[in-house]
Write a protein that holds these residues in place. Sequence first.
Motif, PDB file in Angstrom:
ATOM      1  N   GLY A  42       0.781  -1.236   0.000  1.00 58.31           N
ATOM      2  CA  GLY A  42       0.000   0.000   0.000  1.00 58.31           C
ATOM      3  C   GLY A  42       0.804   1.271   0.000  1.00 58.31           C
ATOM      4  N   SER A  43       2.121   1.196   0.203  1.00 55.70           N
ATOM      5  CA  SER A  43       2.895   2.434   0.272  1.00 55.70           C
ATOM      6  C   SER A  43       4.244   2.265  -0.421  1.00 55.70           C
ATOM      7  N   ALA A  44       4.872   3.400  -0.693  1.00 60.97           N
ATOM      8  CA  ALA A  44       6.187   3.385  -1.335  1.00 60.97           C
ATOM      9  C   ALA A  44       7.241   2.755  -0.427  1.00 60.97           C
ATOM     10  N   GLU A  45       7.101   2.960   0.885  1.00 61.00           N
ATOM     11  CA  GLU A  45       8.061   2.384   1.829  1.00 61.00           C
ATOM     12  C   GLU A  45       7.993   0.860   1.822  1.00 61.00           C
ATOM     13  N   GLN A  46       6.780   0.325   1.760  1.00 62.14           N
ATOM     14  CA  GLN A  46       6.624  -1.124   1.698  1.00 62.14           C
ATOM     15  C   GLN A  46       7.220  -1.669   0.400  1.00 62.14           C
ATOM     16  N   MET A  47       7.002  -0.941  -0.695  1.00 59.84           N
ATOM     17  CA  MET A  47       7.536  -1.361  -1.987  1.00 59.84           C
ATOM     18  C   MET A  47       9.064  -1.366  -1.954  1.00 59.84           C
ATOM     19  N   GLU A  48       9.655  -0.342  -1.366  1.00 60.63           N
ATOM     20  CA  GLU A  48      11.120  -0.266  -1.277  1.00 60.63           C
ATOM     21  C   GLU A  48      11.677  -1.418  -0.440  1.00 60.63           C
ATOM     22  N   THR A  49      11.017  -1.726   0.660  1.00 61.95           N
ATOM     23  CA  THR A  49      11.450  -2.839   1.514  1.00 61.95           C
ATOM     24  C   THR A  49      11.400  -4.151   0.744  1.00 61.95           C
ATOM     25  N   LEU A  50      10.349  -4.358  -0.029  1.00 62.91           N
ATOM     26  CA  LEU A  50      10.253  -5.584  -0.819  1.00 62.91           C
ATOM     27  C   LEU A  50      11.343  -5.645  -1.879  1.00 62.91           C
ATOM     28  N   PHE A  51      11.602  -4.527  -2.568  1.00 61.27           N
ATOM     29  CA  PHE A  51      12.663  -4.509  -3.574  1.00 61.27           C
ATOM     30  C   PHE A  51      14.008  -4.858  -2.952  1.00 61.27           C
ATOM     31  N   LYS A  52      14.281  -4.315  -1.765  1.00 64.67           N
ATOM     32  CA  LYS A  52      15.550  -4.606  -1.095  1.00 64.67           C
ATOM     33  C   LYS A  52      15.655  -6.079  -0.736  1.00 64.67           C
ATOM     34  N   SER A  53      14.561  -6.670  -0.273  1.00 61.99           N
ATOM     35  CA  SER A  53      14.618  -8.075   0.128  1.00 61.99           C
ATOM     36  C   SER A  53      14.728  -9.012  -1.074  1.00 61.99           C
ATOM     37  N   PHE A  54      14.186  -8.620  -2.220  1.00 63.93           N
ATOM     38  CA  PHE A  54      14.242  -9.472  -3.409  1.00 63.93           C
ATOM     39  C   PHE A  54      15.480  -9.232  -4.254  1.00 63.93           C
ATOM     40  N   SER A  55      16.176  -8.141  -4.030  1.00 63.92           N
ATOM     41  CA  SER A  55      17.342  -7.797  -4.827  1.00 63.92           C
ATOM     42  C   SER A  55      18.459  -8.810  -4.600  1.00 63.92           C
ATOM     43  N   PRO A  56      19.057  -9.312  -5.677  1.00 62.84           N
ATOM     44  CA  PRO A  56      20.115 -10.315  -5.533  1.00 62.84           C
ATOM     45  C   PRO A  56      21.310  -9.832  -4.703  1.00 62.84           C
ATOM     46  N   ILE A  57      21.621  -8.544  -4.758  1.00 60.88           N
ATOM     47  CA  ILE A  57      22.759  -8.049  -3.976  1.00 60.88           C
ATOM     48  C   ILE A  57      22.320  -7.096  -2.885  1.00 60.88           C
TER      49      ILE A  57
END
Length: 82
Positions: A42-57
């Motif tokens: 629901g928010s940009a912060e949640q999206m950023e957290t998900l991107f960080k956790s899924f990012s290979p590095i």
Amino acid sequence: MKVTVDVDCSPAEARAFLGLPDVTPIHDKYIKTMLEGFEGVGSAEQMETLFKSFSPIGDAGVRLFQQMMNIGLSGMSGTEKK
């Protein structure tokens, strides 16, 4: 002397020819997991957290991507960010 060779093949055929493994099942599972994780965000912060956790590095990869995007956008506008 100059020799040019054109090879017409799919990426899968090129990987098989070079002896590289077929990582399609791994890629499909990774994408499926990412898409399931993004449902209900629901928010940009949640999206950023998900991107960080899924990012290979991890976090470093996200920062690098952000820097590349900033450089590209500043190039489009004719200004340079430091």
